[in-house]
Motif scaffolding. Structure first.
Motif, short mmCIF file in Angstrom:
data_model
loop_
_atom_site.label_atom_id
_atom_site.label_comp_id
_atom_site.label_asym_id
_atom_site.label_seq_id
_atom_site.Cartn_x
_atom_site.Cartn_y
_atom_site.Cartn_z
N PRO A 120 41.56 -28.65 -16.47
CA PRO A 120 43.00 -29.27 -16.99
C PRO A 120 43.03 -30.94 -16.81
N GLU A 121 43.52 -31.35 -18.00
CA GLU A 121 43.54 -32.64 -18.15
C GLU A 121 44.51 -33.35 -17.11
N GLU A 122 45.47 -32.61 -16.54
CA GLU A 122 46.07 -33.01 -15.35
C GLU A 122 45.17 -33.65 -14.30
N GLU A 123 44.25 -32.89 -14.03
CA GLU A 123 43.33 -33.18 -12.68
C GLU A 123 42.56 -34.27 -13.01
N ALA A 124 42.32 -34.60 -14.26
CA ALA A 124 41.49 -35.72 -14.67
C ALA A 124 42.15 -37.07 -14.98
N ALA A 125 43.36 -36.88 -15.32
CA ALA A 125 44.09 -38.15 -15.58
C ALA A 125 43.90 -39.50 -14.82
N ALA A 126 43.78 -39.38 -13.35
CA ALA A 126 43.81 -40.43 -12.55
C ALA A 126 42.30 -40.86 -12.63
N LEU A 127 41.30 -39.97 -12.63
CA LEU A 127 40.01 -40.44 -12.53
C LEU A 127 39.59 -41.08 -13.94
N VAL A 128 40.13 -40.84 -15.20
CA VAL A 128 40.07 -41.29 -16.23
C VAL A 128 40.61 -42.60 -16.35
N ALA A 129 42.09 -42.79 -15.72
CA ALA A 129 42.68 -44.14 -15.70
C ALA A 129 41.49 -45.11 -14.70
N ASP A 130 41.01 -44.66 -13.65
CA ASP A 130 40.08 -45.30 -12.74
C ASP A 130 38.76 -45.46 -13.64
N ARG A 131 38.44 -44.96 -14.67
CA ARG A 131 37.29 -45.15 -15.15
C ARG A 131 36.09 -44.53 -14.65
N GLN A 132 36.42 -43.50 -13.72
CA GLN A 132 35.44 -42.69 -13.01
C GLN A 132 34.95 -41.60 -14.01
N LEU A 133 35.70 -41.47 -15.15
CA LEU A 133 35.43 -40.10 -16.16
C LEU A 133 35.58 -40.93 -17.37
N LEU A 134 34.90 -40.16 -18.47
CA LEU A 134 35.32 -40.64 -19.94
C LEU A 134 35.84 -39.27 -20.21
N ARG A 135 36.54 -39.55 -21.08
CA ARG A 135 37.52 -38.36 -21.99
C ARG A 135 37.17 -38.50 -23.37
N GLU A 136 36.95 -37.41 -23.96
CA GLU A 136 36.95 -37.27 -25.39
C GLU A 136 37.42 -36.12 -25.80
N ASP A 137 38.72 -36.24 -26.86
CA ASP A 137 39.23 -35.06 -27.56
C ASP A 137 38.56 -34.65 -28.76
#
Length: 105
Positions: A12-29
């Protein structure tokens, strides 16, 4: 993924939002047009997350999903590639494939 064990994941994207904001993860839709089991054309949103050094896995997984979006059906070898891209051990992927094969009988 955060522990560095899995290089790519679905969750779920809610779990990843903070990690994406911190650039620990990349997101692609990625929107995928595919056939529903009843033959209707449907549109699905896939949201991919990857560790920055593993970003190459996203286009590879997108390619597999594009193959699956057509009428070709299920392919155990593609599932093996998906498992490898997601960082699963081969023995775990084979166990999954056996359970799917049993369910399809």
């Amino acid at each position: 993924m955060r522990a560095g064990v899995k290089p790519l994941a679905y969750f779920p994207e809610e779990e990843a939002a903070a990690l994406v904001a911190d650039r620990q993860l990349l997101r692609e839709d990625y929107w995928i047009d595919e056939l529903a089991p009843d033959g209707r054309q449907i549109r699905l949103l896939h949201v991919y997350f990857a560790l920055p050094a593993e970003a190459w896995r996203i286009p590879a997984l997108r390619l597999i999903h594009s193959i699956y979006s057509g009428p070709s059906g299920w392919h155990p070898d593609l599932e093996r590639v998906i498992g490898a891209l997601l960082g699963y051990q081969p023995v775990d992927v084979e166990h999954f494939l056996q359970s799917v094969a049993q369910a399809r009988r």
